[in-house]
Design a protein around this motif. Structure first.
Motif, PDB file in Angstrom:
ATOM      1  N   TRP A 119       0.731  -1.200   0.052  1.00 26.03           N
ATOM      2  CA  TRP A 119      -0.030   0.013  -0.041  1.00 26.03           C
ATOM      3  C   TRP A 119       0.818   1.160   0.185  1.00 26.03           C
ATOM      4  CZ3 TRP A 119      -1.313   2.088   5.191  1.00 26.03           C
ATOM      5  CH2 TRP A 119      -2.250   3.524   5.060  1.00 26.03           C
ATOM      6  N   LEU A 146      -7.689  -1.218   6.844  1.00 27.38           N
ATOM      7  CA  LEU A 146      -6.334  -2.033   6.957  1.00 27.38           C
ATOM      8  C   LEU A 146      -6.930  -3.537   6.928  1.00 27.38           C
ATOM      9  CD1 LEU A 146      -4.361  -0.189   9.607  1.00 27.38           C
ATOM     10  CD2 LEU A 146      -3.773  -0.383   7.210  1.00 27.38           C
ATOM     11  N   GLY A 196       3.283  -0.516   4.493  1.00 32.41           N
ATOM     12  CA  GLY A 196       2.405   0.847   4.048  1.00 32.41           C
ATOM     13  C   GLY A 196       3.710   1.792   3.750  1.00 32.41           C
ATOM     14  N   ALA A 239      -2.291   0.973  12.456  1.00 34.17           N
ATOM     15  CA  ALA A 239      -1.271   0.050  11.439  1.00 34.17           C
ATOM     16  C   ALA A 239      -0.416  -0.615  12.520  1.00 34.17           C
ATOM     17  CB  ALA A 239      -0.625   0.946  10.644  1.00 34.17           C
ATOM     18  N   VAL A 277       1.342  -3.900  10.715  1.00 36.66           N
ATOM     19  CA  VAL A 277       1.789  -3.312   9.380  1.00 36.66           C
ATOM     20  C   VAL A 277       3.247  -2.300   9.591  1.00 36.66           C
ATOM     21  CG1 VAL A 277       0.883  -2.257   7.015  1.00 36.66           C
ATOM     22  CG2 VAL A 277      -0.729  -3.434   8.453  1.00 36.66           C
TER      23      VAL A 277
END
Length: 424
Positions: free
Chosen positions: A51, A119, A127, A142, A147
């Motif tokens: 992402w 998410l 990310g 996140a 992430v």
């Protein structure tokens, strides 16, 4: 407690946020397209996903070399590119629309349950946030979702740093949540370290500005050559990414100083202002044509309005000298690197806090001139049009300047590999 208050303010302010969205949609209906994405309802990518968030036009263009490398380095991954503005999304479609592994969406509003929904749907392997679009709830979610996040091509002016500092621990926690931060310059890195605090300082490194690595596609080079043919033998002065209030200053100075044979190509920063700027030129007594008319440029035309998206490189390709928008009033300037990369001498005004290092280094390299105001910018551009030797020397200095400072994409990819070990 601070995050709870921040989220409460977001929640209470949602009617105003939606009202502003509707207001903007009066001029740009695209704001209401894919509305569910703004609430985290994003179509899940088909397979593993990286992402990347690029808020608007500048960040999307800057991400181009990085995305190209990501596609080749991680062939099993799809790339989800999120935006906040229709112009950013349109630029992404222009640059990446033919690539089947790239998907675009809006970034949801910064409420915790919307970030969590986003998410959980996307499930990114990592990310990447371009420049400094940092949202506290998004970063917290996140972290919770594990992430790994990279702040790429990060720039932080002294003014922006003061704004973030007012958020205190909320901002410090958000910046510290990045696994890695890649700053454009040492000054940016220092300010980012101060914001991240002791917990995040070890994550900050200087990788340079990825905008030096942006390549001009053959299609845009050909389009620029066709634009130049439209201008014929006329000298061409270009003013790019101009902001509200600047066009009036430029038009007044151009009408007063420039000989009739000089053509001014003006490209406003925001497409919703195209009609207003066209009307302003005519009120200034300057005959005008528009790029969208697809007609030959008449000999009596003084201003050619660049009312298109995704063609900035082509506009630079037709120009002899450039004036950088956002620098003539206190907006902090727009990107001057594109002009240098095209070998076009740069005139920049007094306000450049968004591109402090790039502006100073371009001036030092002999690729740009600092001007006190819009009238001085027009005068300096006209002087260069009359001095072929100096103009060509500045153009060559711009090309050398970009080559000297390139390589940020490769350094960024080294950081991405730290986030995705063993997958490349």
């Amino acid at each position: 407690m601070k995050r709870a208050l921040y989220s409460l303010l977001w929640f209470c302010g949602m009617p105003l946020v939606l009202g502003r969205l509707l207001w903007r949609a009066r001029r740009q209906p695209e704001y209401l397209a894919h509305l569910g994405e703004r609430f985290g309802r994003v179509t899940p990518p088909a397979g593993p996903c990286i992402w990347l968030h690029a808020v608007s036009v500048g960040e999307t263009r800057a991400a181009q070399p990085l995305i190209k490398t990501l596609l080749s380095t991680y062939p099993e991954h799809r790339i989800l590119v999120t935006h906040m503005t229709p112009t950013g999304r349109a630029t992404g479609k222009e640059l990446f629309g033919k690539e089947s592994r790239i998907q675009q969406a809006w970034l949801p509003y910064d409420l915790p349950w919307l970030a969590r929904r986003f998410l959980r749907s996307v499930r990114p392997a990592c990310g990447i946030i371009m420049e400094t679009e940092v949202w506290p709830n998004l970063m917290r979610q996140a972290q919770v979702a594990d992430v790994p996040m990279l702040l790429a091509n990060a720039r932080l002016s002294a003014r922006s740093a003061k704004g973030y500092a007012r958020l205190g621990g909320l901002a410090r926690e958000a910046f510290a949540a990045f696994r890695l931060i890649a700053a454009q310059s040492a000054a940016d890195a220092e300010r980012l370290c101060q914001l991240a605090g002791p917990a995040g300082q070890g994550s900050v490194s200087v990788t340079g500005n990825i905008k030096y690595d942006v390549e001009i596609s053959p299609a845009l080079q050909a389009l620029g050559a066709s634009f130049r043919q439209l201008a014929g033998q006329r000298p061409v002065m270009i003013a790019t990414s101009t902001r509200e209030g600047e066009e009036a200053l430029l038009f007044e100075a151009f009408a007063r100083q420039a000989p009739a044979e000089v053509l001014l190509v003006l490209v406003p920063r925001h497409p919703q202002r195209f009609d207003d700027v066209a009307a302003l030129a005519q009120r200034s007594g300057l005959s005008l044509q528009r790029r969208s008319d697809n007609a030959p440029i008449a000999a009596h035309t003084r201003v050619w309005l660049g009312d298109s998206m995704g063609e900035m490189a082509a506009y630079y390709a037709m120009a002899d000298v450039s004036l950088i928008g956002g620098s003539w009033l206190p907006f902090g300037s727009q990107n001057l690197i594109e002009s240098c990369a095209a070998g076009v001498p740069v005139m920049i005004g007094p306000s450049s806090f968004n591109f402090t290092e790039a502006a100073e280094k371009a001036i030092e390299a002999g690729a740009a001139l600092r001007c006190a105001d819009a009238a001085g910018g027009i005068a300096a551009a006209l002087a260069l049009l009359a001095n072929t030797t100096r103009r060509e020397a500045m153009g060559q200095a711009g090309l050398a300047f970009c080559k000297q400072h390139g390589g940020a994409s490769a350094r960024l990819m080294q950081l991405v590999r730290q986030l995705l070990p063993g997958t490349a």
